[in-house]
Write an enzyme that holds these catalytic residues in place. Structure first.
Site, mmCIF file in Angstrom:
data_model
loop_
_atom_site.group_PDB
_atom_site.id
_atom_site.type_symbol
_atom_site.label_atom_id
_atom_site.label_comp_id
_atom_site.label_asym_id
_atom_site.label_seq_id
_atom_site.Cartn_x
_atom_site.Cartn_y
_atom_site.Cartn_z
ATOM 1 N N ARG A 18 0.820 -1.209 0.000
ATOM 2 C CA ARG A 18 0.000 0.000 0.000
ATOM 3 C C ARG A 18 0.852 1.256 0.000
ATOM 4 O O ARG A 18 2.054 1.227 0.228
ATOM 5 C CB ARG A 18 -0.891 0.028 1.248
ATOM 6 N N LYS A 77 3.812 1.515 7.733
ATOM 7 C CA LYS A 77 4.124 0.529 8.758
ATOM 8 C C LYS A 77 5.488 0.820 9.377
ATOM 9 O O LYS A 77 6.044 1.893 9.213
ATOM 10 C CB LYS A 77 4.054 -0.875 8.171
ATOM 11 N N HIS A 95 2.052 2.240 16.481
ATOM 12 C CA HIS A 95 1.638 1.198 17.436
ATOM 13 C C HIS A 95 2.504 1.256 18.699
ATOM 14 O O HIS A 95 3.083 0.267 19.124
ATOM 15 C CB HIS A 95 1.726 -0.188 16.791
ATOM 16 N N ARG A 130 -11.594 9.305 14.300
ATOM 17 C CA ARG A 130 -10.468 9.136 13.388
ATOM 18 C C ARG A 130 -10.814 9.659 12.006
ATOM 19 O O ARG A 130 -11.921 9.477 11.501
ATOM 20 C CB ARG A 130 -10.061 7.666 13.300
ATOM 21 N N PHE A 134 -7.750 2.557 7.382
ATOM 22 C CA PHE A 134 -7.910 1.457 6.442
ATOM 23 C C PHE A 134 -8.970 0.464 6.910
ATOM 24 O O PHE A 134 -9.077 -0.635 6.371
ATOM 25 C CB PHE A 134 -6.587 0.691 6.306
ATOM 26 N N GLY A 188 -18.553 -0.076 13.321
ATOM 27 C CA GLY A 188 -17.387 0.694 12.910
ATOM 28 C C GLY A 188 -17.009 0.418 11.468
ATOM 29 O O GLY A 188 -17.632 -0.381 10.767
ATOM 30 N N THR A 213 -22.059 -6.037 23.847
ATOM 31 C CA THR A 213 -20.844 -6.512 24.524
ATOM 32 C C THR A 213 -20.705 -5.981 25.947
ATOM 33 O O THR A 213 -19.784 -6.379 26.657
ATOM 34 C CB THR A 213 -19.588 -6.125 23.719
ATOM 35 N N VAL A 259 -9.264 -8.984 13.273
ATOM 36 C CA VAL A 259 -8.865 -7.873 12.407
ATOM 37 C C VAL A 259 -8.006 -6.884 13.173
ATOM 38 O O VAL A 259 -7.069 -6.294 12.633
ATOM 39 C CB VAL A 259 -10.122 -7.188 11.835
ATOM 40 N N ASP A 262 -4.441 -6.755 18.241
ATOM 41 C CA ASP A 262 -3.893 -5.954 19.339
ATOM 42 C C ASP A 262 -3.063 -6.821 20.281
ATOM 43 O O ASP A 262 -2.981 -6.551 21.484
ATOM 44 C CB ASP A 262 -5.040 -5.286 20.100
#
Length: 353
Positions: A18, A77, A95, A130, A134, A188, A213, A259, A262
């Protein structure tokens, strides 16, 4: 706007195809007066010649280390492990703000060199929303790979494709059994993308978000065949899956796609695995009997590099055109300094060797 020199770097991760800025948006930047330097990169989905054609300068890969001091280094990244002192302002997904492994060392590299991190994940408006992400394509691909694995049609190594080709593989084939699917974080960006992919595969997913949740129904979760997690927790919440849940004799869950990835963070809502999976080996079996397969790839959108890059670039472009000390960029800089304080890192502190 203040004169800006953007330096689009080559990505060191071999599977990262990307780009945060596509050539058509690079043209807009150049026409607005931004100096744009683009590093050569054999893996970037758009060849460097397309950037050169719209007025960008071309530089060798990794030449950002000797870029002019005022240049802002733009990537996606992780950075390479060297240099130990980072002297520029960098824009990428660091991160490093939630206690992830290696976070303190990365922040020390910035403070040692006097550089700064403007983290793409923390480009937010004044309500905390945000502005560039992506997420949609991450959710779409996370669900798509889970479906292919569940149906026994996922092959490795993974390779970039187009949405049209991927959609064709998702369509139910003769002999495919029906399955139940759960998307957590369904409202989301990632959750919406996951839902679209599952529907393309012929499944109408169960959709959970905050309301569902708060008081988690674990038996209901485990009663689904396939689950896609799209929740990125920002405050501590009870985990969605625990080790004891994997050994529940009533578990019907067979395929899990995380996805969010974390892993390593104290806020991880799926603390049932300790490392991500890769393009070369995309699936890890967490339990043999009954089987439970995990997909946890942290650069999923790179499998649809053109579509993902075009969407992200469209969101990032207006922020770059308005690059200035305050506003969105000021909030990102404040978050960097806050993270350094949280780690007890002082200006000029050297990385650990």
């Amino acid at each position: 706007m203040t004169e800006l020199h953007l330096w689009l770097r080559h990505e060191v991760r071999p599977t990262e195809r990307r780009t945060p800025i596509v050539p058509s948006d690079a043209r807009r930047l150049v026409e607005s007066g931004v100096t744009l330097t683009v590093e050569e990169s054999p893996q970037r989905i758009f060849p460097v010649e397309e950037y050169e054609a719209v007025g960008a300068r071309v530089a060798p890969a990794r030449s950002w280390e000797s870029a002019p001091a005022a240049a802002v280094i733009l990537g996606l990244k992780e950075l390479p492990d060297s240099p130990g002192r980072l002297t520029h302002r960098h824009i990428f997904f660091g991160h490093a703000y939630k206690g992830q492994p290696g976070a303190a060392e990365l922040l020390r590299r910035f403070t040692a060199g006097g550089g700064e991190l403007l983290d793409l994940e923390y480009l937010v408006d004044d309500t905390g929303r945000r502005l560039a992400a992506f997420g949609y394509w991450a959710g779409y691909l996370g669900a798509a790979l889970a479906v292919l694995q569940h149906r026994g049609r996922l092959t490795a190594p993974l390779a970039p494709t187009s949405k049209e080709e991927l959609d064709e593989t998702l369509r139910p084939a003769a002999g495919d059994a029906d399955f139940t699917a759960l998307v957590i974080g369904a409202l989301g960006r990632s959750g919406r993308g996951a839902g679209v992919a599952l529907r393309a595969a012929g499944a109408e997913p169960t959709c959970w978000d905050l309301d569902e949740t708060r008081d988690l129904d674990r038996p209901a979760l485990l009663a689904h065949d396939l689950m896609v997690n799209c929740v990125l927790a920002t405050t501590p919440i009870p985990p969605f899956l625990r080790e004891e849940d994997l050994d529940d004799p009533a578990r019907r869950l067979r395929t899990l796609s995380d996805v969010t990835c974390d892993v390593g963070s104290p806020l991880n809502v799926l603390p049932v695995y300790d490392r991500t999976t890769e393009w070369t080996d995309p699936v890890r079996r967490l339990r043999k009997e009954p089987p439970l397969d995990l997909i946890a790839i942290d650069n999923l959108p790179s499998l649809l590099p053109k579509e993902a890059s075009e969407d992200f670039s469209a969101s990032l472009l207006p922020l770059l055109l308005g690059f200035e000390a305050g506003g969105t960029w000021g909030r990102a800089l404040d978050r960097f300094h806050q993270a350094c304080r949280e780690h007890g890192i002082e200006e000029g502190e050297l990385p650990h060797v």
